[in-house]
Design a protein around this motif. Structure first.
Motif, mmCIF file in Angstrom:
data_model
loop_
_atom_site.group_PDB
_atom_site.id
_atom_site.type_symbol
_atom_site.label_atom_id
_atom_site.label_comp_id
_atom_site.label_asym_id
_atom_site.label_seq_id
_atom_site.Cartn_x
_atom_site.Cartn_y
_atom_site.Cartn_z
ATOM 1 N N MET A 182 33.597 49.997 38.830
ATOM 2 C CA MET A 182 33.439 48.725 37.735
ATOM 3 C C MET A 182 33.415 48.994 36.423
ATOM 4 N N ASP A 183 33.344 50.058 35.888
ATOM 5 C CA ASP A 183 33.416 50.632 34.389
ATOM 6 C C ASP A 183 34.628 50.411 34.094
ATOM 7 N N GLU A 184 35.674 50.918 34.782
ATOM 8 C CA GLU A 184 37.072 51.176 34.584
ATOM 9 C C GLU A 184 37.736 49.741 34.630
ATOM 10 N N LYS A 185 37.310 49.083 35.317
ATOM 11 C CA LYS A 185 37.710 47.647 35.417
ATOM 12 C C LYS A 185 37.467 46.822 34.397
ATOM 13 N N LEU A 186 36.204 46.821 33.864
ATOM 14 C CA LEU A 186 35.618 46.495 32.742
ATOM 15 C C LEU A 186 36.327 46.635 31.346
ATOM 16 N N GLU A 187 36.708 48.062 31.295
ATOM 17 C CA GLU A 187 37.682 48.408 30.221
ATOM 18 C C GLU A 187 38.797 47.874 30.433
ATOM 19 N N SER A 188 39.358 47.789 31.513
ATOM 20 C CA SER A 188 40.837 47.069 31.477
ATOM 21 C C SER A 188 40.690 45.567 31.104
ATOM 22 N N ALA A 189 39.690 45.260 31.426
ATOM 23 C CA ALA A 189 39.565 43.563 31.226
ATOM 24 C C ALA A 189 39.512 43.269 29.795
ATOM 25 N N LYS A 190 38.632 44.209 29.288
ATOM 26 C CA LYS A 190 38.347 44.119 27.662
ATOM 27 C C LYS A 190 39.824 44.217 26.933
ATOM 28 N N LYS A 191 40.687 45.433 27.347
ATOM 29 C CA LYS A 191 41.819 45.303 26.749
ATOM 30 C C LYS A 191 42.651 44.026 26.794
ATOM 31 N N ILE A 192 42.849 43.681 27.878
ATOM 32 C CA ILE A 192 43.522 42.494 28.105
ATOM 33 C C ILE A 192 43.316 41.251 27.184
ATOM 34 N N LEU A 193 41.879 41.049 27.408
ATOM 35 C CA LEU A 193 41.340 39.864 26.680
ATOM 36 C C LEU A 193 41.468 40.076 25.237
ATOM 37 N N LYS A 194 41.376 41.253 24.690
ATOM 38 C CA LYS A 194 41.516 41.621 23.150
ATOM 39 C C LYS A 194 42.955 40.982 22.762
ATOM 40 N N LYS A 195 43.794 41.314 23.698
ATOM 41 C CA LYS A 195 45.194 41.238 23.574
ATOM 42 C C LYS A 195 45.654 39.792 23.453
ATOM 43 N N TYR A 196 45.079 39.088 24.308
ATOM 44 C CA TYR A 196 45.247 37.772 24.527
ATOM 45 C C TYR A 196 44.364 36.824 23.798
ATOM 46 N N ASN A 197 43.250 37.414 22.939
ATOM 47 C CA ASN A 197 42.671 36.552 22.307
ATOM 48 C C ASN A 197 41.411 35.661 23.089
ATOM 49 N N GLN A 198 40.961 36.357 24.340
ATOM 50 C CA GLN A 198 40.430 35.634 25.410
ATOM 51 C C GLN A 198 38.976 36.274 25.589
ATOM 52 N N PRO B 75 24.798 38.722 38.183
ATOM 53 C CA PRO B 75 24.516 39.788 39.383
ATOM 54 C C PRO B 75 25.773 40.486 39.393
ATOM 55 N N ASP B 76 25.760 41.644 40.211
ATOM 56 C CA ASP B 76 26.678 42.545 40.465
ATOM 57 C C ASP B 76 28.048 41.757 41.091
ATOM 58 N N ALA B 77 27.583 41.074 42.077
ATOM 59 C CA ALA B 77 28.821 40.643 42.940
ATOM 60 C C ALA B 77 29.390 39.551 41.897
ATOM 61 N N LYS B 78 28.901 38.869 41.110
ATOM 62 C CA LYS B 78 29.559 38.002 40.190
ATOM 63 C C LYS B 78 30.265 38.668 39.223
ATOM 64 N N LYS B 79 29.860 39.790 38.797
ATOM 65 C CA LYS B 79 30.460 40.649 37.732
ATOM 66 C C LYS B 79 31.833 41.051 38.220
ATOM 67 N N GLU B 80 31.767 41.380 39.497
ATOM 68 C CA GLU B 80 32.956 41.879 40.150
ATOM 69 C C GLU B 80 34.110 40.631 40.294
ATOM 70 N N ILE B 81 33.587 39.541 40.650
ATOM 71 C CA ILE B 81 34.535 38.320 40.618
ATOM 72 C C ILE B 81 35.211 37.936 39.563
ATOM 73 N N LEU B 82 34.185 38.139 38.322
ATOM 74 C CA LEU B 82 34.867 37.623 37.108
ATOM 75 C C LEU B 82 35.867 38.855 36.769
ATOM 76 N N LEU B 83 35.635 40.134 36.850
ATOM 77 C CA LEU B 83 36.556 40.969 36.758
ATOM 78 C C LEU B 83 37.946 40.634 37.122
ATOM 79 N N GLU B 84 37.730 40.588 38.496
ATOM 80 C CA GLU B 84 39.029 40.221 39.472
ATOM 81 C C GLU B 84 39.758 39.252 38.968
ATOM 82 N N GLN B 85 38.936 38.152 38.426
ATOM 83 C CA GLN B 85 39.552 36.852 37.918
ATOM 84 C C GLN B 85 40.406 37.280 36.752
ATOM 85 N N ILE B 86 39.928 38.072 35.931
ATOM 86 C CA ILE B 86 40.763 38.496 34.780
ATOM 87 C C ILE B 86 41.637 39.204 35.079
#
Ligand code: UTP
Length: 415
Positions: A1-17, A28-39
């Motif tokens: 999940m940490d890797e996914k979080l890092e990738s998500a952060k990079k993308i969000l920074k790039k697009y100002n989101q 909760p962990d399950a929702k964290k996973e869903i959020l990262l997948e969505q991003i």
């Protein structure tokens, strides 16, 4: 999940989101996973383009629009009608025909809790819209001796409830194996600054991508493959909310085949120049639909030498496609149109904003934008009182009341 979080952060920074991770730590962990997948599954370039498009008003160059030829079913000779019917009947009997119902809409105007198709109309006996539609397939099964496959496009929001509704009603005694449910695509909603909004659960607020999302959804959900494996050649596609839709009409299939068209659209004559419906036309020489908001008053009133409205063929979302046309259309997304809607969302201060007025952009594709990808299309004019009884609004025009009356008038006459 940490890797996914890092990738998500990079993308969000790039697009100002970056606000999209506001609630991440509390989830909760399950929702964290869903959020990262969505991003990670969001096409942020597309979102940017869509937001930019909200600032440009969509306008049709009316000089590119011209009337489209149509065939009036009731002006066909008996020989022609029986020839087309025979051609279509053969297709049905050879198991080369399927029905697809688009049931992914939100039904905001009807305001019914649950899928629109589960709405019950008080007819001779109470029947849900799904049951009324299913009866078309059951009659065809008796008449042609085949079980026509029924594909239903749902939304993430109503898929579970839709399947449960069919389960609870024992699939209206139509073979369960004939059903395929698949979920249409979604796109994030944006605020007026172009920020993707978050829902009450701290996840991206997504909305169905319109009935034009059907082609991409058929491709992504392997519906197209499934049809190919069953050797299906023709697919009738309509909305869930027309209780007089003739899901199985051999003459429609036959006339498209005879004309060499890979698609057809049924039309009913506009009740008058002012009726608020989209009408079939040609744009830049290709089949199309022009919406009532785009067409000029002058064009609405134009009549031909038979005193018929030149732009009078209403599009009633009863269309027939050859599988080759769908294969072609589904290769590329259709254009998206923005709509300004009310949406509740969580703001940056972690407060729920309840919308009193439209506050967010939603993006939808329209099925008729696919028509311009066809060289030609057979427009088949049928009778409104026989094939068009929409259930759109809770009251008034196109409501359960008007649809019920139309349905009873027609079925009493016909049965
Ligand atoms: P409408 O344009 O009437 O939309 O859809 P709707 O969502 O049902 O109703 P409102 O506008 O919120 O009141 C025409 C047909 O297309 C389907 C609907 O289910 C209906 O059969 N549709 C619409 C989808 O399947 N998905 C969508 O995203 C939108």
């Amino acid at each position: 999940m940490d890797e996914k979080l890092e990738s998500a952060k990079k993308i969000l920074k790039k697009y100002n989101q970056e606000h999209l991770l506001t609630f991440y730590d509390e989830l909760p962990d399950a929702k964290k996973e869903i959020l990262l997948e969505q991003i990670l599954n969001t096409n942020f370039d597309l979102i940017q383009t869509l937001f930019n498009s909200t600032k440009i008003s969509e306008q049709t160059d009316l000089s590119t629009v011209e009337p489209i030829p149509y065939v009036d079913k009731f002006k066909l000779s008996n020989e022609e009608l029986s020839e087309y019917t025979k051609i279509g009947t053969d297709i049905i009997k050879q198991n080369k025909f399927a029905v697809l119902t688009m049931a992914g809409g939100q039904g905001t105007r009807l305001g019914h809790k649950g899928p629109k198709g589960s709405f019950t109309l008080e007819l001779d006996s109470n029947k849900s819209i799904f049951e009324i539609l299913c009866n078309n397939l059951k009659s065809a099964q008796k008449k042609y001796g085949v079980t026509i496959p029924w594909y239903l496009m749902t939304s993430n929001e109503n898929n579970t409830a839709t399947i449960k509704f069919f389960e609870d009603n024992n699939y209206f005694d139509y073979p369960k194996e004939a059903f395929t449910f698949f979920i249409q695509g979604e796109l994030p909603m944006l605020d007026t600054d172009g920020n993707i909004i978050l829902n009450e659960n701290g996840l991206l607020k997504l909305a169905s991508d319109g009935h034009g999302g059907i082609f991409e959804a058929m491709f992504k959900n392997n519906v197209l493959k499934d049809m190919q494996s069953k050797n299906i050649e023709w697919i009738f596609i309509s909305g869930v909310d027309n209780i007089l839709a003739k899901l199985v009409d051999p003459s429609f299939i036959g006339i498209c085949i005879k004309n060499g068209s890979l698609a057809g659209g049924k039309s009913v004559v506009k009740s008058g120049p002012e009726e608020k419906v989209g009408v079939f036309c040609k744009k830049l020489g290709k089949p199309s639909v022009i919406e009532y908001t785009e067409i000029s008053k002058e064009m609405c009133n134009m009549r031909d030498s038979n005193d018929e409205l030149m732009y009078g063929e209403s599009h009633i979302i009863c269309n027939l496609f050859n599988i080759k046309a769908i294969e072609n259309i589904s290769k590329n997304s259709l254009p998206y149109h923005s709509a300004f809607k009310k949406a509740n969302y969580m703001n940056g201060h972690k407060e729920l904003v309840v919308a009193e007025e439209p506050n967010s952009y939603k993006f939808e594709a329209f099925i008729f934008d696919a028509f311009s990808r066809l060289d030609n299309m057979t427009i088949y004019r049928v009778k409104r009182e026989e094939e068009f009884a929409p259930v759109k609004n809770a009251k008034g025009v196109d409501s359960p009341e008007t649809a019920k009356n139309l349905y009873l008038n027609y079925t009493k006459k016909d049965v």
